[in-house]
Motif scaffolding. Sequence first.
Motif, mmCIF file in Angstrom:
data_model
loop_
_atom_site.group_PDB
_atom_site.id
_atom_site.type_symbol
_atom_site.label_atom_id
_atom_site.label_comp_id
_atom_site.label_asym_id
_atom_site.label_seq_id
_atom_site.Cartn_x
_atom_site.Cartn_y
_atom_site.Cartn_z
ATOM 1 N N GLY A 140 34.061 24.731 -8.388
ATOM 2 C CA GLY A 140 35.041 25.734 -7.974
ATOM 3 C C GLY A 140 35.065 26.979 -8.834
ATOM 4 N N LYS A 141 33.936 27.286 -9.506
ATOM 5 C CA LYS A 141 33.896 28.497 -10.347
ATOM 6 C C LYS A 141 34.149 29.749 -9.505
ATOM 7 N N SER A 142 33.411 29.849 -8.375
ATOM 8 C CA SER A 142 33.532 31.078 -7.580
ATOM 9 C C SER A 142 34.934 31.230 -7.016
ATOM 10 N N SER A 143 35.524 30.122 -6.577
ATOM 11 C CA SER A 143 36.883 30.239 -6.008
ATOM 12 C C SER A 143 37.856 30.699 -7.073
ATOM 13 N N ASN A 190 40.068 22.003 -12.592
ATOM 14 C CA ASN A 190 40.335 22.494 -11.237
ATOM 15 C C ASN A 190 40.563 21.325 -10.268
ATOM 16 N N LYS A 191 41.045 21.651 -9.071
ATOM 17 C CA LYS A 191 41.328 20.664 -8.014
ATOM 18 C C LYS A 191 42.446 19.714 -8.449
ATOM 19 N N TRP A 192 43.358 20.248 -9.265
ATOM 20 C CA TRP A 192 44.460 19.423 -9.764
ATOM 21 C C TRP A 192 45.377 19.012 -8.622
ATOM 22 N N ASP A 193 45.346 19.800 -7.534
ATOM 23 C CA ASP A 193 46.200 19.477 -6.380
ATOM 24 C C ASP A 193 45.719 18.194 -5.690
ATOM 25 N N ALA A 194 44.457 17.810 -5.933
ATOM 26 C CA ALA A 194 43.893 16.649 -5.232
ATOM 27 C C ALA A 194 44.143 15.337 -5.967
ATOM 28 N N PHE A 254 45.500 22.935 -16.382
ATOM 29 C CA PHE A 254 45.283 22.212 -15.123
ATOM 30 C C PHE A 254 45.601 23.160 -13.978
ATOM 31 N N VAL A 255 44.575 23.480 -13.170
ATOM 32 C CA VAL A 255 44.762 24.523 -12.152
ATOM 33 C C VAL A 255 44.272 24.047 -10.785
ATOM 34 N N SER A 256 44.569 24.854 -9.781
ATOM 35 C CA SER A 256 43.993 24.613 -8.466
ATOM 36 C C SER A 256 43.619 25.960 -7.873
ATOM 37 N N ALA A 257 42.332 26.145 -7.654
ATOM 38 C CA ALA A 257 41.878 27.410 -7.065
ATOM 39 C C ALA A 257 42.359 27.470 -5.620
ATOM 40 N N LYS A 258 42.515 26.295 -5.025
ATOM 41 C CA LYS A 258 42.888 26.238 -3.613
ATOM 42 C C LYS A 258 44.322 26.731 -3.421
ATOM 43 N N THR A 259 45.248 26.212 -4.237
ATOM 44 C CA THR A 259 46.646 26.594 -4.060
ATOM 45 C C THR A 259 47.043 27.751 -4.986
#
Length: 441
Positions: free
Chosen positions: A189-192, A296-300, A329-334
């Motif tokens: 998820g680097k680019s996101s 990343n993807k902490w939301d998952a 702890f991050v989420s590129a998605k949210t």
Amino acid sequence: MSKPIVAVVGRPNVGKSTLFNHLAGQQISIVKDTPGVTRDRIYAEVSWLDKNFTLIDTGGIEPETKDIILAQMREQAQIAIDTADVIIFITDVRQGLVDADAKVADMLRRSHKPVVLVVNKVDNFEKLMPDVYEFYNLGIGDPIPISAVGKLGIGEMLDEIVKHFPEDTQEDGEDDRPKIAIVGKPNVGKSSIINKMVGEQRVIVSDIAGTTRDAIDTPVVYNGREYVFIDTAGLRRKSKIKEELERYSIIRTVAAVERADVVILVIDATEGVTEQDAKIAGIAHERGKGMIIAVNKWDAIEKNDKTIYEHTQKIKDTLSFMPYAELLFVSAKTGQRLNKIYDMIDMVIESQTMRIPTGVLNEILTEAVAMQQPPSDKGKRLRIYYMTQVAVKPPTFVMFVNDKELTHFSYTRYIENKIREAFGFRGTALRFINRERKEKE
């Protein structure tokens, strides 16, 4: 100023490794306290006269058939063109000029990067010079005859290489914008993250003539401060040979880390820390860069009250050689917590460039020594006379001692912890150099 990068390109068996190992000499530092950093000997630090550079070996895969060799060399050449300031193109006087050499020479010529053409295995200059002249036909300048095995002509070659280094111009001195490299394995998820962080903040910069490497630098203004993001994701080309080889992504990572002030290592929360993450972290640690680990993807992730603690422990254990790294702890998605990254970058840069007055430093040293006696060996005890900070990025301290042999790694780490307790230095490595002074001085 970041060190120039020199990449080596050439067909299999022309002597790339021999030359690489000779230049790298004893300078490949095996870092004892960096677990998980295996040495693929992809890169080495080389000094010639007063110039230092990072040497990268793009080779290392020996395909069977002729066409694969060409595809393979093109891939190597492309990496060299993407990442290097100067390219060494190695050919072999015994095999003579081969079709694949000519095709790769075309690519290198079109890149407008400086290329140093080297003809290896010339163990007798008088006898073999007529064969060396044949390589003028490649049209990329004067061939330099060397023998990597016999160590002949190496000096002339190095002189030619350093001629092409960018001058230490004022420009470099003035560009004090923080440079941030976002690194990590493919698909974490680097680019996101870059797209989310850069989003509206992207600065449109007119095309400034310069190296191709500038094309992937994205300047961003956030809260009135300008940052430059070095994107390694944008460099990945689909490799013709099987999948994108891990080695290549590491080469590009080395190039990005080399130029950055702060490295953000992106880890996939669903996978946890992998060996390749540790390898990448090790490169940044060795280079003394500021370090942020973005999970990343902490939301998952299914969470309870212990989740963050457990994840943090696992990461700290695997990356035990860099306890100073900051975690987020991050989420590129949210978009969760991504805005915190900028504050963290500012904090890490402050740590990287912090200077501690010598007086204050020695007060801490005196207190630390009083609390825990320095080690002794055969009746002789280590004495630390005083310490002083000699550099920033990373903060580097010189300790004057009576006997270097007595300075144990564990005691240096104890002193380091005391300094961190006092001044924080969050997110940055600290370097310690021991110098001996005789009692009388």
